[in-house]
Design a protein around this motif. Structure first.
Motif, PDB file in Angstrom:
ATOM      1  N   GLU A 178       9.455  52.340  35.165  1.00 58.98           N
ATOM      2  CA  GLU A 178      10.384  51.827  34.173  1.00 58.98           C
ATOM      3  C   GLU A 178      10.742  50.360  34.366  1.00 58.98           C
ATOM      4  O   GLU A 178      11.314  49.745  33.471  1.00 58.98           O
ATOM      5  CB  GLU A 178      11.655  52.689  34.152  1.00 58.98           C
ATOM      6  N   VAL A 179      10.372  49.794  35.501  1.00 52.00           N
ATOM      7  CA  VAL A 179      10.565  48.352  35.688  1.00 52.00           C
ATOM      8  C   VAL A 179       9.689  47.573  34.714  1.00 52.00           C
ATOM      9  O   VAL A 179      10.087  46.511  34.221  1.00 52.00           O
ATOM     10  CB  VAL A 179      10.236  47.952  37.142  1.00 52.00           C
ATOM     11  N   SER A 180       8.516  48.092  34.401  1.00 52.53           N
ATOM     12  CA  SER A 180       7.558  47.338  33.591  1.00 52.53           C
ATOM     13  C   SER A 180       7.032  48.098  32.380  1.00 52.53           C
ATOM     14  O   SER A 180       6.315  47.504  31.569  1.00 52.53           O
ATOM     15  CB  SER A 180       6.356  46.935  34.458  1.00 52.53           C
ATOM     16  N   HIS A 181       7.375  49.366  32.223  1.00 47.67           N
ATOM     17  CA  HIS A 181       6.774  50.187  31.182  1.00 47.67           C
ATOM     18  C   HIS A 181       7.790  51.113  30.520  1.00 47.67           C
ATOM     19  O   HIS A 181       8.909  51.273  31.012  1.00 47.67           O
ATOM     20  CB  HIS A 181       5.629  51.028  31.757  1.00 47.67           C
ATOM     21  N   SER A 182       7.338  51.727  29.445  1.00 44.26           N
ATOM     22  CA  SER A 182       8.123  52.727  28.734  1.00 44.26           C
ATOM     23  C   SER A 182       7.159  53.765  28.161  1.00 44.26           C
ATOM     24  O   SER A 182       5.955  53.590  28.186  1.00 44.26           O
ATOM     25  CB  SER A 182       8.943  52.072  27.619  1.00 44.26           C
ATOM     26  N   ARG A 183       7.716  54.863  27.680  1.00 45.68           N
ATOM     27  CA  ARG A 183       6.957  55.899  26.995  1.00 45.68           C
ATOM     28  C   ARG A 183       5.653  56.263  27.726  1.00 45.68           C
ATOM     29  O   ARG A 183       5.683  56.638  28.880  1.00 45.68           O
ATOM     30  CB  ARG A 183       6.710  55.490  25.545  1.00 45.68           C
ATOM     31  N   ASP A 184       4.492  56.135  27.063  1.00 47.00           N
ATOM     32  CA  ASP A 184       3.238  56.604  27.667  1.00 47.00           C
ATOM     33  C   ASP A 184       2.848  55.829  28.922  1.00 47.00           C
ATOM     34  O   ASP A 184       2.126  56.365  29.771  1.00 47.00           O
ATOM     35  CB  ASP A 184       2.120  56.563  26.630  1.00 47.00           C
ATOM     36  N   GLY A 185       3.313  54.607  29.054  1.00 45.40           N
ATOM     37  CA  GLY A 185       3.071  53.879  30.290  1.00 45.40           C
ATOM     38  C   GLY A 185       3.730  54.562  31.470  1.00 45.40           C
ATOM     39  O   GLY A 185       3.181  54.606  32.582  1.00 45.40           O
ATOM     40  N   VAL A 186       4.918  55.132  31.242  1.00 43.83           N
ATOM     41  CA  VAL A 186       5.632  55.881  32.275  1.00 43.83           C
ATOM     42  C   VAL A 186       5.000  57.261  32.457  1.00 43.83           C
ATOM     43  O   VAL A 186       4.788  57.714  33.589  1.00 43.83           O
ATOM     44  CB  VAL A 186       7.126  56.022  31.915  1.00 43.83           C
ATOM     45  N   PHE A 187       4.702  57.938  31.360  1.00 46.64           N
ATOM     46  CA  PHE A 187       4.111  59.282  31.459  1.00 46.64           C
ATOM     47  C   PHE A 187       2.833  59.263  32.306  1.00 46.64           C
ATOM     48  O   PHE A 187       2.595  60.151  33.129  1.00 46.64           O
ATOM     49  CB  PHE A 187       3.767  59.836  30.071  1.00 46.64           C
ATOM     50  N   CYS A 188       1.992  58.257  32.068  1.00 46.88           N
ATOM     51  CA  CYS A 188       0.709  58.203  32.784  1.00 46.88           C
ATOM     52  C   CYS A 188       0.906  57.898  34.266  1.00 46.88           C
ATOM     53  O   CYS A 188       0.162  58.398  35.114  1.00 46.88           O
ATOM     54  CB  CYS A 188      -0.207  57.176  32.123  1.00 46.88           C
ATOM     55  N   ALA A 189       1.908  57.085  34.585  1.00 47.47           N
ATOM     56  CA  ALA A 189       2.225  56.855  35.999  1.00 47.47           C
ATOM     57  C   ALA A 189       2.666  58.159  36.656  1.00 47.47           C
ATOM     58  O   ALA A 189       2.267  58.468  37.791  1.00 47.47           O
ATOM     59  CB  ALA A 189       3.323  55.800  36.115  1.00 47.47           C
ATOM     60  N   GLN A 190       3.480  58.938  35.960  1.00 49.19           N
ATOM     61  CA  GLN A 190       3.905  60.230  36.500  1.00 49.19           C
ATOM     62  C   GLN A 190       2.717  61.165  36.714  1.00 49.19           C
ATOM     63  O   GLN A 190       2.662  61.912  37.696  1.00 49.19           O
ATOM     64  CB  GLN A 190       4.919  60.872  35.546  1.00 49.19           C
ATOM     65  N   SER A 191       1.753  61.107  35.809  1.00 48.68           N
ATOM     66  CA  SER A 191       0.573  61.956  35.917  1.00 48.68           C
ATOM     67  C   SER A 191      -0.232  61.626  37.167  1.00 48.68           C
ATOM     68  O   SER A 191      -0.628  62.530  37.925  1.00 48.68           O
ATOM     69  CB  SER A 191      -0.296  61.787  34.671  1.00 48.68           C
ATOM     70  N   VAL A 192      -0.475  60.347  37.397  1.00 54.62           N
ATOM     71  CA  VAL A 192      -1.268  59.950  38.566  1.00 54.62           C
ATOM     72  C   VAL A 192      -0.525  60.262  39.860  1.00 54.62           C
ATOM     73  O   VAL A 192      -1.106  60.789  40.824  1.00 54.62           O
ATOM     74  CB  VAL A 192      -1.634  58.453  38.495  1.00 54.62           C
ATOM     75  N   ALA A 193       0.775  59.967  39.903  1.00 57.16           N
ATOM     76  CA  ALA A 193       1.552  60.237  41.114  1.00 57.16           C
ATOM     77  C   ALA A 193       1.567  61.734  41.426  1.00 57.16           C
ATOM     78  O   ALA A 193       1.411  62.147  42.587  1.00 57.16           O
ATOM     79  CB  ALA A 193       2.974  59.709  40.952  1.00 57.16           C
ATOM     80  N   ALA A 194       1.748  62.562  40.395  1.00 59.72           N
ATOM     81  CA  ALA A 194       1.738  64.010  40.601  1.00 59.72           C
ATOM     82  C   ALA A 194       0.369  64.483  41.086  1.00 59.72           C
ATOM     83  O   ALA A 194       0.271  65.355  41.963  1.00 59.72           O
ATOM     84  CB  ALA A 194       2.121  64.728  39.308  1.00 59.72           C
ATOM     85  N   GLY A 195      -0.695  63.896  40.526  1.00 57.19           N
ATOM     86  CA  GLY A 195      -2.039  64.266  40.950  1.00 57.19           C
ATOM     87  C   GLY A 195      -2.296  63.948  42.409  1.00 57.19           C
ATOM     88  O   GLY A 195      -2.855  64.765  43.154  1.00 57.19           O
ATOM     89  N   VAL A 196      -1.880  62.770  42.847  1.00 54.56           N
ATOM     90  CA  VAL A 196      -2.058  62.403  44.257  1.00 54.56           C
ATOM     91  C   VAL A 196      -1.215  63.309  45.146  1.00 54.56           C
ATOM     92  O   VAL A 196      -1.669  63.759  46.212  1.00 54.56           O
ATOM     93  CB  VAL A 196      -1.701  60.923  44.484  1.00 54.56           C
ATOM     94  N   ALA A 197       0.020  63.599  44.731  1.00 46.52           N
ATOM     95  CA  ALA A 197       0.890  64.464  45.539  1.00 46.52           C
ATOM     96  C   ALA A 197       0.256  65.827  45.778  1.00 46.52           C
ATOM     97  O   ALA A 197       0.289  66.359  46.896  1.00 46.52           O
ATOM     98  CB  ALA A 197       2.250  64.618  44.849  1.00 46.52           C
ATOM     99  N   VAL A 198      -0.326  66.405  44.743  1.00 46.17           N
ATOM    100  CA  VAL A 198      -0.965  67.708  44.893  1.00 46.17           C
ATOM    101  C   VAL A 198      -2.270  67.586  45.676  1.00 46.17           C
ATOM    102  O   VAL A 198      -2.588  68.432  46.521  1.00 46.17           O
ATOM    103  CB  VAL A 198      -1.198  68.357  43.513  1.00 46.17           C
ATOM    104  N   ALA A 199      -3.010  66.508  45.426  1.00 50.19           N
ATOM    105  CA  ALA A 199      -4.273  66.304  46.146  1.00 50.19           C
ATOM    106  C   ALA A 199      -4.054  66.167  47.652  1.00 50.19           C
ATOM    107  O   ALA A 199      -4.945  66.500  48.443  1.00 50.19           O
ATOM    108  CB  ALA A 199      -4.984  65.060  45.606  1.00 50.19           C
ATOM    109  N   MET A 200      -2.892  65.692  48.053  1.00 47.08           N
ATOM    110  CA  MET A 200      -2.594  65.531  49.477  1.00 47.08           C
ATOM    111  C   MET A 200      -2.596  66.859  50.227  1.00 47.08           C
ATOM    112  O   MET A 200      -2.766  66.889  51.455  1.00 47.08           O
ATOM    113  CB  MET A 200      -1.240  64.838  49.645  1.00 47.08           C
ATOM    114  N   THR A 201      -2.403  67.958  49.511  1.00 45.24           N
ATOM    115  CA  THR A 201      -2.334  69.267  50.181  1.00 45.24           C
ATOM    116  C   THR A 201      -3.299  70.296  49.597  1.00 45.24           C
ATOM    117  O   THR A 201      -3.370  71.423  50.091  1.00 45.24           O
ATOM    118  CB  THR A 201      -0.903  69.841  50.094  1.00 45.24           C
ATOM    119  N   ALA A 202      -4.035  69.932  48.539  1.00 43.86           N
ATOM    120  CA  ALA A 202      -4.894  70.899  47.845  1.00 43.86           C
ATOM    121  C   ALA A 202      -6.271  71.024  48.494  1.00 43.86           C
ATOM    122  O   ALA A 202      -6.717  70.133  49.222  1.00 43.86           O
ATOM    123  CB  ALA A 202      -5.055  70.489  46.387  1.00 43.86           C
TER     124      ALA A 202
END
Length: 331
Positions: free
Chosen positions: A151-175
């Protein structure tokens, strides 16, 4: 194993970034015509670009605040790192440059991201792998912290996509496989959002393709937004990344596929490398490529110059362990 995966994520990001930089903005046919297929670094001094360097800033924010990370603390991290840099910013994206100008003008998040002509670019999605490392196994935490950073630099889909990548890495760390990773990336996107619709389309394309090369071609033909002048649209880049993760079954060859698909290839390869690196660890990466990108060049953000990505990954893991131990003790 956690350290190996954390290192793999940051180094996979940097390798994809450095490999993809020469093909950024090109088309898949143009890349094939010039190089056949890119399978390694094309330049002797190959190094991570702004994707890697903004990921370093993201990591610094997490190390400073942990799970208490807010958009305001992220803005403070940016201001501290950038306050003495008046020129340069080689290769910086428009979304970041506008956000920096907004912060210098006195705007604070979320306004600094909302008043941005490229609020839906992939500039936030490219940098949030450190959040996924810190939030290993906890995609909900990753999504919350990624929103604060984005949210420092983005809104809407820019934020959604950041959440998607972060969630993917978080799960990949243990999957143990890419399936729960892709599920987490899809789940992070609002169902009726532009990003979710494009990601679902990319997954179907990848599943229907008979092989990897066919998947690359079909994704390139059907996903890009060719009516827009720039190739840094977050829904497009994340859809291509997720489609390639499906087509490669989460293997490290997602980096090579991202490089060769063109468009915003350094970011697509960086995001794919961050996810696959977390799945497979640094031990699965090329040792020579690791040494090439391990020390951050700082060509865009001078304050990141010389950062050791292995040390940074280790610090993120240690901060995560310390915070979780403290939270458990407080219960």
């Amino acid at each position: 194993m956690t350290l190996d995966r954390a290192r793999g994520s940051l180094l996979g990001l940097a390798i994809g970034d450095a490999m993809g930089a020469p093909t950024e903005g090109m088309t898949l046919p143009a890349i094939r015509e010039r190089w056949g297929r890119v399978t390694g670094f094309l330049e002797e001094d190959a190094a991570g670009t702004d994707d890697t360097e903004y990921a370093v800033l993201c990591a610094r924010g997490v190390l400073a605040a942990g799970s208490a990370l807010t958009s305001q603390s992220v803005a403070a991290t940016w201001t501290d790192a950038l306050q003495h840099q008046s020129g340069g910013f080689h290769g910086a994206g428009f979304s970041e440059m506008i956000a920096i100008a907004n912060l210098r003008a006195g705007l604070q998040p979320p306004q600094s991201g909302q008043r941005n002509a490229e609020m839906w670019s992939d500039g936030a999605a490219m940098r949030v792998a450190p959040i996924g490392i810190y939030a290993a196994g906890d995609p909900d935490l990753a999504r919350r912290l990624a929103a604060a950073d984005a949210e420092v630099s983005h809104s809407r889909d820019g934020v959604f996509c950041a959440q998607s990548v972060a969630a993917g890495v978080a799960v990949a760390m243990t999957a143990d496989s890419v399936d729960p990773v892709i599920d987490a990336m899809v789940d992070a996107l609002p169902t009726d959002s532009w990003s979710a619709r494009l990601v679902r389309r990319a997954l179907q394309i990848a599943e229907d393709a008979p092989d990897l090369l066919a998947a690359e071609e079909a994704l390139f033909d059907q996903i890009p937004l060719r009516h827009y002048i720039w190739a840094d649209v977050a829904p497009e880049a994340v859809a291509l990344c997720v489609g390639l993760l499906r087509a490669t079954n989460g293997g490290l060859d997602v980096i090579e596929s991202g490089v060769n698909i063109g468009r915003d290839s350094d970011t697509i390869a960086a995001m794919g490398g961050a996810v696959a690196g977390a799945l497979h660890g640094m031990s699965a990466l090329s040792a020579a490529q690791v040494e090439q990108v391990r020390s951050v060049a700082g060509r865009c953000i001078a304050a990141t110059r010389g950062t050791d990505l292995i040390d940074l990954a280790d610090a993120l893991v240690q901060r995560s362990i310390t915070d979780r131990t403290g939270q458990e003790a407080a219960r």
